[in-house]
Write an enzyme that holds these catalytic residues in place. Structure first.
Site, PDB file in Angstrom:
ATOM      1  N   LYS A  22       0.807  -0.810   0.023  1.00 50.19           N
ATOM      2  CA  LYS A  22       0.319  -0.131  -0.149  1.00 50.19           C
ATOM      3  C   LYS A  22       0.880   1.360  -0.144  1.00 50.19           C
ATOM      4  CE  LYS A  22      -1.988   1.809   4.478  1.00 50.19           C
ATOM      5  NZ  LYS A  22      -1.831   3.104   4.465  1.00 50.19           N
ATOM      6  N   ASN A  23       2.032   1.401   0.816  1.00 51.61           N
ATOM      7  CA  ASN A  23       2.923   2.251   1.319  1.00 51.61           C
ATOM      8  C   ASN A  23       3.367   3.596   0.026  1.00 51.61           C
ATOM      9  OD1 ASN A  23       0.975   2.628   3.199  1.00 51.61           O
ATOM     10  ND2 ASN A  23       3.532   2.526   4.345  1.00 51.61           N
ATOM     11  N   CYS A 118      -4.701   8.718   9.833  1.00 55.78           N
ATOM     12  CA  CYS A 118      -5.187   8.038  10.770  1.00 55.78           C
ATOM     13  C   CYS A 118      -4.847   9.211  12.175  1.00 55.78           C
ATOM     14  CB  CYS A 118      -3.906   6.885  10.979  1.00 55.78           C
ATOM     15  SG  CYS A 118      -4.702   5.719   9.997  1.00 55.78           S
ATOM     16  N   ARG A 123       1.165  14.440  13.218  1.00 49.85           N
ATOM     17  CA  ARG A 123       1.585  14.658  11.471  1.00 49.85           C
ATOM     18  C   ARG A 123       1.851  16.059  11.044  1.00 49.85           C
ATOM     19  NH1 ARG A 123      -1.196   8.619  10.009  1.00 49.85           N
ATOM     20  NH2 ARG A 123       1.040   8.335   9.192  1.00 49.85           N
ATOM     21  N   ASP A 308       4.344   0.284  12.123  1.00 49.90           N
ATOM     22  CA  ASP A 308       3.461  -0.206  11.191  1.00 49.90           C
ATOM     23  C   ASP A 308       2.698  -1.766  12.328  1.00 49.90           C
ATOM     24  OD1 ASP A 308       2.456   2.067  10.277  1.00 49.90           O
ATOM     25  OD2 ASP A 308       2.927   1.890   8.427  1.00 49.90           O
ATOM     26  N   ARG A 400      -8.759   0.032   3.989  1.00 49.24           N
ATOM     27  CA  ARG A 400      -7.898   1.050   3.593  1.00 49.24           C
ATOM     28  C   ARG A 400      -6.904   0.403   3.414  1.00 49.24           C
ATOM     29  NH1 ARG A 400      -5.879   5.146   7.481  1.00 49.24           N
ATOM     30  NH2 ARG A 400      -4.000   5.437   5.958  1.00 49.24           N
TER      31      ARG A 400
HETATM   32  C1  UD1 Z   1       4.766   6.589   5.913  1.00 51.30           C
HETATM   33  C2  UD1 Z   1       3.717   5.289   6.266  1.00 51.30           C
HETATM   34  C3  UD1 Z   1       3.334   5.349   6.939  1.00 51.30           C
HETATM   35  C4  UD1 Z   1       4.071   4.784   8.606  1.00 51.30           C
HETATM   36  C5  UD1 Z   1       5.044   5.929   9.134  1.00 51.30           C
HETATM   37  C6  UD1 Z   1       6.201   5.266   9.256  1.00 51.30           C
HETATM   38  C7  UD1 Z   1       3.096   5.580   3.896  1.00 51.30           C
HETATM   39  C8  UD1 Z   1       1.492   6.435   3.148  1.00 51.30           C
HETATM   40  N1  UD1 Z   1       2.564   5.730   5.056  1.00 51.30           N
HETATM   41  O1  UD1 Z   1       3.824   7.867   6.791  1.00 51.30           O
HETATM   42  O2  UD1 Z   1       2.257   4.017   7.792  1.00 51.30           O
HETATM   43  O3  UD1 Z   1       3.569   4.697   9.900  1.00 51.30           O
HETATM   44  O4  UD1 Z   1       5.372   6.246   7.105  1.00 51.30           O
HETATM   45  O5  UD1 Z   1       6.559   4.516   9.057  1.00 51.30           O
HETATM   46  O6  UD1 Z   1       3.663   5.574   3.739  1.00 51.30           O
HETATM   47  N2  UD1 Z   1       6.994  14.369  10.440  1.00 51.30           N
HETATM   48  C9  UD1 Z   1       7.085  15.783  11.466  1.00 51.30           C
HETATM   49  N3  UD1 Z   1       7.431  16.107   9.856  1.00 51.30           N
HETATM   50  C10 UD1 Z   1       6.602  16.185   9.427  1.00 51.30           C
HETATM   51  C11 UD1 Z   1       6.844  14.961   8.155  1.00 51.30           C
HETATM   52  C12 UD1 Z   1       6.727  14.074   9.451  1.00 51.30           C
HETATM   53  O7  UD1 Z   1       6.885  16.227  12.381  1.00 51.30           O
HETATM   54  O8  UD1 Z   1       6.632  16.762   7.522  1.00 51.30           O
HETATM   55  C13 UD1 Z   1       7.109  13.504  11.856  1.00 51.30           C
HETATM   56  C14 UD1 Z   1       5.632  12.828  11.829  1.00 51.30           C
HETATM   57  O9  UD1 Z   1       4.487  13.053  12.854  1.00 51.30           O
HETATM   58  C15 UD1 Z   1       5.736  11.570  12.677  1.00 51.30           C
HETATM   59  C16 UD1 Z   1       6.866  10.830  12.336  1.00 51.30           C
HETATM   60  O10 UD1 Z   1       7.383  12.057  11.705  1.00 51.30           O
HETATM   61  O11 UD1 Z   1       5.512  11.051  14.385  1.00 51.30           O
HETATM   62  C17 UD1 Z   1       7.270   9.846  11.638  1.00 51.30           C
HETATM   63  O12 UD1 Z   1       6.444  10.345  10.430  1.00 51.30           O
HETATM   64  P1  UD1 Z   1       6.723   9.996   8.474  1.00 51.30           P
HETATM   65  O13 UD1 Z   1       7.882   9.066   8.186  1.00 51.30           O
HETATM   66  O14 UD1 Z   1       6.507  11.130   7.645  1.00 51.30           O
HETATM   67  O15 UD1 Z   1       5.252   9.071   7.923  1.00 51.30           O
HETATM   68  P2  UD1 Z   1       4.201   9.396   7.100  1.00 51.30           P
HETATM   69  O16 UD1 Z   1       5.151   9.382   5.274  1.00 51.30           O
HETATM   70  O17 UD1 Z   1       3.036  10.602   6.936  1.00 51.30           O
END
Ligand code: UD1
Length: 422
Positions: A22-23, A118, A123, A308, A400
Site C-alpha cells: 500500500k505505502n 489516521c 503528523r 506499523d 484502507r
Molecule cells: C509513512 C507511512 C506510515 C508509517 C510511517 C512511519 C505511507 C503512506 N505511510 O507515513 O504507514 O507509519 O511512514 O514509518 O507511506 N513528521 C513531522 N514533520 C513532517 C513529517 C513527519 O514531524 O513534515 C513526523 C510525524 O508526525 C511522525 C514522524 O515524523 O511522528 C514519522 O512520519 P513520516 O515518516 O513522515 O511518516 P509518513 O510518511 O506520514
C-alpha cells in the site's frame, strides 16, 4: 457499518499470498504527475486508500484506470487540468500530500490541503516544506492549504532532514528529479518503499543513486518518460500475517515474503520462540511449542522495528509468557488499541510512549472497536487467539490497508466472517 466476527479456533496452517505494498503504491501513483507519458503499475493492492489516491489524481485531470481486477493501475498525466489537491479528498488520507513534490516540479506550482489520515498523532508537514524550500520553492500556509510556487523551476541543493521522514523523503526525491542540477538529500529515510519509488523513477529516466542509504543523490533531468513498474511486496501485510501462526500456533507460508523486508521484526519473533524460515516461494512461520516468550520492542525508522507492526506485536505480547515493554518512538498517540485489547482480558499499562504488557494465559472474546488501520488488524489477531467470539467494528479502517482479509485468514483455517452493517 460492517463488522468482523472472529471466533478463536486453534492453530492455523496453509498459505497466505501477500499483496503489493500500500505505502509503495501510494507514492508510486503520484509519480505519474511527473511525466506526460503513461505510467503503469502492476501488483497493486486492492484497497480503499488506492481508490482515494485514484480520485485525487483524477481530480487533477489525470486518467487512471484500474485493470485486471485492480491489480494493474494504468495512469496518464498528459492533460492535467488542476494543481490543487482539495481538502475533501486529502482529509481522507495523509498520503495525499505526496502530490505536492511532483506537481511543484512539473508545473512550478501546487496547492495542497494539509492532510488528515489516521488519528495517530499530530503528523505535521514541516519536513516536506523545509526540503522543498531548500530546492527553491516558496511555500505559504493559508486557509488550511499549502500554497507552493517555484516560478523559475526548482534548483538542486544539499539538504539534511531533521528526521528521516518517509513522506518527506518521497516528496523531495520526486521533486528533485526535475530540478536543475544536483540534489543531495541527507538523513533520508531508508524504507523499502523508497527504494521501490526510486527504481520506478529510474525506469522513467530519473538519475538517482543512494536509495536505501541515508544519503540520496538526484541529478535533475529535463523530462521523465513513461514506464511500467511492479509494486514491491507489502512488508506490513507480510508482518501482520506472520503474526497469525505466532499467536494461534501452526505453520503458515507467506507467499511473496522476503526476509530482507522484515529482518528486525523476524528477529523479535525468533527471540519470542517463533521460527521464521525462507522458502522458495516466500517465508514460513511456525509456532509449535506452547506460549511465546515476552520480548521488548522499540519502534524506529527502517531498518528498525516498524511502527506499523507495533499494534499487531502488542496483540502477540498479550499472550506471551512474562512482561514486555513496547516503546513507540515514531508517533506520539499510537496505543489506541491498548484499551480495546484490555477489554479482551489483556494486561497492559500505558505511560506516555511506553506500554508494559504482561501476558495472560488466555484472551477472551469481546466486542471491540477499530481506531486506526493497524489497530484494527491487531484486534483481529487477538480475536483469533481468544476464547469465544470477538466482534471488531469500524472495519472501514481495515479496508484502507488489508485486501481480502477474511478470505486470506479463512484460507489458513481461521473462523472469521464479515457481517454486513445496516
Ligand atoms: C509513512 C507511512 C506510515 C508509517 C510511517 C512511519 C505511507 C503512506 N505511510 O507515513 O504507514 O507509519 O511512514 O514509518 O507511506 N513528521 C513531522 N514533520 C513532517 C513529517 C513527519 O514531524 O513534515 C513526523 C510525524 O508526525 C511522525 C514522524 O515524523 O511522528 C514519522 O512520519 P513520516 O515518516 O513522515 O511518516 P509518513 O510518511 O506520514
Amino acid at each position: 457499518m460492517d463488522s468482523i466476527l472472529v471466533t478463536g479456533n486453534g492453530p492455523l496452517n496453509g498459505q497466505i499470498p501477500i499483496a503489493g505494498a500500500k505505502n509503495a503504491c501510494l507514492t508510486l501513483m503520484p509519480a505519474t504527475l511527473l511525466s506526460e507519458e503513461p505510467l503503469t503499475l502492476t501488483n497493486a493492492p486492492r484497497l480503499s486508500d488506492i481508490k482515494t489516491m485514484t480520485q485525487l489524481l483524477q481530480s487533477l485531470g489525470a486518467e487512471v484506470s484500474s485493470l485486471q481486477d485492480g491489480q494493474v493501475i494504468a495512469m496518464s498525466s498528459h492533460d492535467l487540468t488542476s494543481q490543487t489537491a482539495d481538502y475533501e479528498i486529502v482529509r481522507k488520507m495523509r498520503a495525499s500530500n505526496l502530490v505536492l513534490g511532483p506537481l511543484l516540479a512539473r508545473f512550478g506550482q501546487a496547492v495542497v490541503s494539509l492532510p488528515g489520515g489516521c488519528a495517530i498523532g499530530a503528523r505535521p508537514m514541516d519536513l516536506h516544506v523545509e526540503g522543498l524550500e531548500a530546492l527553491g520553492a516558496d511555500i505559504e500556509l493559508s486557509d488550511g492549504y499549502l500554497h507552493a510556487k517555484a516560478p523559475g523551476g526548482l534548483k538542486g541543493a544539499v539538504h539534511e532532514m531533521r528526521f528521516a521522514s518517509v513522506g518527506a523523503t518521497e516528496n523531495i526525491v520526486m521533486a528533485a528529479t526535475l530540478a536543475k542540477g544536483t540534489t543531495v538529500l541527507k538523513n533520508a529515510a531508508r524504507e523499502p518503499e523508497i527504494v521501490d519509488l526510486v527504481e520506478c523513477l529510474r525506469k522513467m529516466g530519473a538519475q538517482i543513486s543512494g536509495e536505501g542509504t541515508s544519503t540520496i543523490e538526484i541529478q535533475g533531468v529535463d523530462r521523465l518518460h513513461g514506464a511500467t513498474h511492479q509494486v514491491v511486496t507489502d512488508r506490513i501485510e507480510l508482518g501482520t500475517y506472520m503474526l497469525a501462526p505466532a499467536i494461534c500456533g501452526g505453520e503458515v507460508e507467506l507467499l511473496g515474503g522476503r526476509m530482507s523486508l522484515v529482518e528486525s521484526f523476524a528477529a523479535k519473533l525468533d527471540a519470542a520462540g517463533v521460527s521464521v524460515t525462507e522458502t522458495e516461494k516466500g517465508l514460513k512461520v511456525a509456532r509449535k511449542n506452547g506460549r511465546v516468550a515476552s520480548v521488548d520492542v522499540v519502534t524506529e525508522p527502517f531498518p528498525g522495528f516498524p511502527t506499523d507492526l507495533q499494534a499487531q506485536m502488542m496483540a502477540l505480547m498479550c499472550t506471551a509468557e512474562g512482561t514486555s515493554v513496547l516503546e513507540e518512538r515514531i508517533f506520539e498517540n499510537r496505543f489506541m488499541h491498548a484499551p480495546e485489547l484490555v477489554r479482551m482480558g489483556a494486561n497492559i499499562e500505558v505511560h506516555g510512549g511506553t506500554a508494559t504488557v504482561t501476558g495472560v494465559n488466555q484472551l477472551k472474546g469481546a466486542p471491540v472497536m477499530a481506531t486506526d488501520l493497524r489497530a484494527s488488524v491487531s484486534l483481529i489477531l487477538a480475536g483469533l487467539a481468544a476464547e469465544g467470539e470477538t466482534t471488531v467494528s469500524r472495519v472501514y479502517h481495515l479496508d484502507r490497508g488489508y485486501e481480502h482479509v477474511v478470505r486470506k485468514l479463512e484460507g489458513v483455517g481461521a473462523k472469521i466472517e464479515r457481517i454486513k452493517g445496516q
